[in-house]
Motif scaffolding. Sequence first.
Motif, PDB file in Angstrom:
ATOM      1  N   ALA A  40     -10.478  24.497 -60.769  1.00 20.56           N
ATOM      2  CA  ALA A  40     -10.229  25.938 -60.813  1.00 20.56           C
ATOM      3  C   ALA A  40     -10.700  26.376 -62.158  1.00 20.56           C
ATOM      4  O   ALA A  40     -10.035  27.678 -62.550  1.00 20.56           O
ATOM      5  CB  ALA A  40      -8.563  26.126 -60.766  1.00 20.56           C
ATOM      6  N   ALA A  41     -11.607  25.974 -62.699  1.00 17.32           N
ATOM      7  CA  ALA A  41     -12.224  26.492 -64.090  1.00 17.32           C
ATOM      8  C   ALA A  41     -12.786  27.942 -64.145  1.00 17.32           C
ATOM      9  O   ALA A  41     -12.573  28.762 -64.900  1.00 17.32           O
ATOM     10  CB  ALA A  41     -13.378  25.570 -64.669  1.00 17.32           C
ATOM     11  N   ALA A  42     -13.472  28.091 -62.975  1.00 12.34           N
ATOM     12  CA  ALA A  42     -14.113  29.442 -62.872  1.00 12.34           C
ATOM     13  C   ALA A  42     -13.000  30.623 -62.899  1.00 12.34           C
ATOM     14  O   ALA A  42     -13.025  31.381 -63.548  1.00 12.34           O
ATOM     15  CB  ALA A  42     -14.998  29.655 -61.720  1.00 12.34           C
ATOM     16  N   PRO A  43     -11.982  30.554 -61.841  1.00 10.11           N
ATOM     17  CA  PRO A  43     -10.919  31.624 -61.899  1.00 10.11           C
ATOM     18  C   PRO A  43     -10.173  31.645 -63.097  1.00 10.11           C
ATOM     19  O   PRO A  43      -9.733  32.871 -63.567  1.00 10.11           O
ATOM     20  CB  PRO A  43     -10.172  31.364 -60.727  1.00 10.11           C
ATOM     21  N   LEU A 208      -2.945  27.298 -61.245  1.00  9.75           N
ATOM     22  CA  LEU A 208      -3.992  27.659 -60.482  1.00  9.75           C
ATOM     23  C   LEU A 208      -4.324  26.245 -59.505  1.00  9.75           C
ATOM     24  O   LEU A 208      -4.677  26.387 -58.566  1.00  9.75           O
ATOM     25  CB  LEU A 208      -5.299  27.991 -61.277  1.00  9.75           C
ATOM     26  N   GLU A 209      -4.454  25.101 -60.165  1.00  9.08           N
ATOM     27  CA  GLU A 209      -4.621  24.108 -59.676  1.00  9.08           C
ATOM     28  C   GLU A 209      -3.785  23.773 -58.531  1.00  9.08           C
ATOM     29  O   GLU A 209      -4.056  23.226 -57.329  1.00  9.08           O
ATOM     30  CB  GLU A 209      -4.937  22.798 -60.362  1.00  9.08           C
ATOM     31  N   ASP A 210      -2.408  23.785 -58.737  1.00  5.49           N
ATOM     32  CA  ASP A 210      -1.415  23.638 -57.768  1.00  5.49           C
ATOM     33  C   ASP A 210      -1.502  24.697 -56.720  1.00  5.49           C
ATOM     34  O   ASP A 210      -1.424  24.358 -55.355  1.00  5.49           O
ATOM     35  CB  ASP A 210       0.005  24.071 -58.578  1.00  5.49           C
ATOM     36  N   HIS A 211      -1.805  25.886 -57.168  1.00  3.78           N
ATOM     37  CA  HIS A 211      -2.353  27.003 -55.806  1.00  3.78           C
ATOM     38  C   HIS A 211      -3.358  26.490 -54.930  1.00  3.78           C
ATOM     39  O   HIS A 211      -2.952  26.784 -53.698  1.00  3.78           O
ATOM     40  CB  HIS A 211      -2.420  28.223 -56.512  1.00  3.78           C
ATOM     41  N   ARG A 212      -4.308  25.989 -55.615  1.00  3.55           N
ATOM     42  CA  ARG A 212      -5.591  25.387 -54.711  1.00  3.55           C
ATOM     43  C   ARG A 212      -4.906  24.667 -53.795  1.00  3.55           C
ATOM     44  O   ARG A 212      -5.238  24.580 -52.564  1.00  3.55           O
ATOM     45  CB  ARG A 212      -6.452  24.992 -55.670  1.00  3.55           C
ATOM     46  N   LEU A 213      -4.167  23.303 -54.320  1.00  4.73           N
ATOM     47  CA  LEU A 213      -3.769  22.357 -53.322  1.00  4.73           C
ATOM     48  C   LEU A 213      -2.806  22.832 -52.344  1.00  4.73           C
ATOM     49  O   LEU A 213      -2.870  22.624 -51.143  1.00  4.73           O
ATOM     50  CB  LEU A 213      -3.095  21.524 -54.084  1.00  4.73           C
ATOM     51  N   LEU A 232      -6.876  33.582 -49.889  1.00  4.04           N
ATOM     52  CA  LEU A 232      -6.383  32.499 -50.777  1.00  4.04           C
ATOM     53  C   LEU A 232      -7.325  32.527 -51.795  1.00  4.04           C
ATOM     54  O   LEU A 232      -6.973  32.122 -53.358  1.00  4.04           O
ATOM     55  CB  LEU A 232      -5.664  31.368 -50.381  1.00  4.04           C
ATOM     56  N   ALA A 233      -8.505  32.253 -51.482  1.00  2.57           N
ATOM     57  CA  ALA A 233      -9.627  31.947 -52.403  1.00  2.57           C
ATOM     58  C   ALA A 233      -9.846  33.413 -53.259  1.00  2.57           C
ATOM     59  O   ALA A 233      -9.915  33.377 -54.700  1.00  2.57           O
ATOM     60  CB  ALA A 233     -10.710  31.828 -51.789  1.00  2.57           C
ATOM     61  N   LEU A 234      -9.664  34.575 -52.779  1.00  3.96           N
ATOM     62  CA  LEU A 234      -9.820  35.760 -53.399  1.00  3.96           C
ATOM     63  C   LEU A 234      -8.589  35.980 -54.509  1.00  3.96           C
ATOM     64  O   LEU A 234      -8.861  36.599 -55.504  1.00  3.96           O
ATOM     65  CB  LEU A 234     -10.051  37.099 -52.396  1.00  3.96           C
ATOM     66  N   SER A 303       6.806  20.374 -56.497  1.00  2.00           N
ATOM     67  CA  SER A 303       5.712  19.797 -56.750  1.00  2.00           C
ATOM     68  C   SER A 303       4.450  20.268 -55.712  1.00  2.00           C
ATOM     69  O   SER A 303       4.775  20.449 -54.486  1.00  2.00           O
ATOM     70  CB  SER A 303       5.657  18.228 -56.602  1.00  2.00           C
ATOM     71  N   ALA A 304       3.198  20.024 -56.361  1.00  2.00           N
ATOM     72  CA  ALA A 304       2.242  20.443 -55.201  1.00  2.00           C
ATOM     73  C   ALA A 304       1.955  19.308 -54.211  1.00  2.00           C
ATOM     74  O   ALA A 304       1.918  18.282 -54.586  1.00  2.00           O
ATOM     75  CB  ALA A 304       0.867  20.923 -56.073  1.00  2.00           C
TER      76      ALA A 304
END
Length: 349
Positions: A40-43, A208-213, A232-234, A303-304
Amino acid sequence: MTRPIPDLSEPVWTSKLVSALERAAASIGRLDARVSVSPAAAPWSLRASWTGYTAALRGQSAEIDEIDIFGRESGVKLPGRPAMPTHVDDPGTLQAWQGRLRQREPNYWRDVAAIPTDVAEDWNRRPALLRALEVAARHARADATITPWLTIPSLLRSMKITHAMLPCLTIADKAFRLAPSESQAIIVRNLRTLADRAEEGLQRLQALEDHRLRAAAAISDAHRPGKLLELLALVQFAPVVSPRLIAQKLGVTLSGAGKLLMRAEDLELLTEVSGRRAWRTYMAPDLAVSFGFVARPVGRPRSAARQLKDLEPALTAFDQEMAALDEVLVKLGVLKLADDAALSIDAQA
């Protein structure tokens, strides 16, 4: 007789200063290590640039909150928020800075800050963070604009304090210009600020990483995901959204965008923050708490989802969608996601 300006890289050592230096170095190191390998480094970097720009504006006496920049750059005007001051804020400055943050060419610290660079013989043996504070202070005294504050993340990287560019580590202390004689207080205060910013940045990266998972898990479990993946990507890049903005960006009807956002809210991947029946505004849950729109949840946080084998296809699709959005930002010079957001703002005002 002119009183000499003290060198912040050569302080009077106290236990308080040593403790602040140790905490700042450890916090920055943890954030740097995570950002360097995070999916999630870019966002995160985009959001961190909004945080850093807000800090720099405050250093120029702008009365502004972080959410104002988040909303504007996402293309949504939050209801009840006052108009942003125009005498210190130039959106072009933010966009130019974001372009510089993406540069990967290594720079020497003397080239980052165009200031007199006469230093002591033992300069390279002094703590790197204190040397960075001294250079930042000299730059701030030589340049009264916002530039010295925005230069600090690049300065930290050029002095090899960080490997990644960390825009959230922008600090803006007027005492660099107005009261340089208070060196001990200035050093401790700014070391604590750097530590606080790094710890907050790490928390937001974790969110952000939790949101991604959790997004990948929701997409994997959905019978008919529709545009949920794209939404969700946006949201990773534009954490403040409205139905009109989503309709424009995803090419769906206004009604369809509203239903899509409510679906994401039901999955606890977005939070409604406007309190309206119509023209609702949604935000990433962690930011809604951070900005005070909703109360912090009581009890142990959920937890994610773990990255299990059956999530791999959904995670791959999600990362591909985020990568495509990131490429668009690069081509646009990291312009804000909603250049045509005036229609959305006018409709919600």
